[in-house]
Scaffold this motif. Structure first.
Motif, PDB file in Angstrom:
ATOM      1  N   GLN A 111       0.830  -1.207   0.000  1.00 28.85           N
ATOM      2  CA  GLN A 111       0.000   0.000   0.000  1.00 28.85           C
ATOM      3  C   GLN A 111       0.867   1.259   0.000  1.00 28.85           C
ATOM      4  O   GLN A 111       0.550   2.236  -0.677  1.00 28.85           O
ATOM      5  CB  GLN A 111      -0.932   0.014   1.215  1.00 28.85           C
ATOM      6  N   LEU A 112       1.948   1.235   0.759  1.00 27.59           N
ATOM      7  CA  LEU A 112       2.851   2.381   0.801  1.00 27.59           C
ATOM      8  C   LEU A 112       3.494   2.600  -0.568  1.00 27.59           C
ATOM      9  O   LEU A 112       3.625   3.728  -1.032  1.00 27.59           O
ATOM     10  CB  LEU A 112       3.917   2.185   1.876  1.00 27.59           C
ATOM     11  N   HIS A 113       3.847   1.521  -1.210  1.00 26.02           N
ATOM     12  CA  HIS A 113       4.393   1.587  -2.563  1.00 26.02           C
ATOM     13  C   HIS A 113       3.382   2.248  -3.496  1.00 26.02           C
ATOM     14  O   HIS A 113       3.736   3.094  -4.323  1.00 26.02           O
ATOM     15  CB  HIS A 113       4.738   0.176  -3.045  1.00 26.02           C
ATOM     16  N   GLN A 114       2.121   1.876  -3.349  1.00 24.46           N
ATOM     17  CA  GLN A 114       1.039   2.444  -4.159  1.00 24.46           C
ATOM     18  C   GLN A 114       0.910   3.951  -3.910  1.00 24.46           C
ATOM     19  O   GLN A 114       0.728   4.727  -4.841  1.00 24.46           O
ATOM     20  CB  GLN A 114      -0.267   1.727  -3.800  1.00 24.46           C
ATOM     21  N   ALA A 115       1.017   4.367  -2.664  1.00 22.61           N
ATOM     22  CA  ALA A 115       0.845   5.780  -2.312  1.00 22.61           C
ATOM     23  C   ALA A 115       2.047   6.626  -2.734  1.00 22.61           C
ATOM     24  O   ALA A 115       1.876   7.733  -3.248  1.00 22.61           O
ATOM     25  CB  ALA A 115       0.597   5.923  -0.813  1.00 22.61           C
ATOM     26  N   LEU A 116       3.247   6.122  -2.509  1.00 25.09           N
ATOM     27  CA  LEU A 116       4.449   6.908  -2.793  1.00 25.09           C
ATOM     28  C   LEU A 116       4.890   6.828  -4.250  1.00 25.09           C
ATOM     29  O   LEU A 116       5.470   7.771  -4.769  1.00 25.09           O
ATOM     30  CB  LEU A 116       5.611   6.460  -1.901  1.00 25.09           C
ATOM     31  N   GLY A 117       4.643   5.699  -4.853  1.00 19.73           N
ATOM     32  CA  GLY A 117       5.090   5.511  -6.223  1.00 19.73           C
ATOM     33  C   GLY A 117       6.467   4.893  -6.273  1.00 19.73           C
ATOM     34  O   GLY A 117       7.272   5.015  -5.343  1.00 19.73           O
TER      35      GLY A 117
END
Length: 139
Positions: free
Chosen positions: A74-80
């Motif tokens: 999810q963090l990867h999704q938010a930060l890119g």
């Protein structure tokens, strides 16, 4: 050279601690939250999380009460990918390790920096102010 590197350099070589991946990760997390950071501070981070459908998650970290956990994915999704790749390079970790460790670190950091349950009107301050806050807590 990051702000922590500069701070440690000012202490002199005989006091220079090893910059391990956890220290570098903290430095990167603070850079995400700082007003003069890469994503526009906590306001910018909230915007990114909201765009990724995770606004409720980051708002739980800011508000009083229980923090909603976040996964590395999810963090990867938010930060890119670009942001995580840059942090991974700075820390010497893989992107997955970076995302997983940041997912454990960020909720607590945001929670501690927003004790009133909201983002201060002027944001959390620049990197120097955040560093002063954390260094002051360990003196």
């Amino acid at each position: 050279m990051g702000i922590l590197d500069k701070a440690f350099e000012m202490l002199g070589d005989n006091h220079l601690p090893m910059m391990d991946s956890r220290t570098r990760l903290l430095q990167a997390a603070l850079a995400l939250l700082a007003n003069n950071g890469q994503v526009g501070g906590l306001h910018g981070l909230v915007e990114r999380f909201s765009e990724a459908g995770l606004g409720n998650v980051i708002h739980s970290w800011i508000a009083s009460g229980q923090n909603v956990p976040i996964t590395g994915e999810q963090l990867h999704q938010a930060l890119g990918e670009g942001q995580l790749q840059q942090i991974a390079e700075e820390t010497g970790l893989t992107e997955n390790e970076t995302a997983n460790r940041l997912s454990e670190m960020l909720p607590d950091l945001v929670d501690r920096l927003t004790p009133a349950g909201h983002i201060p009107q002027g944001g959390l301050g620049n990197m120097s102010a955040l560093l002063d806050y954390f260094l002051g807590r360990f003196q």
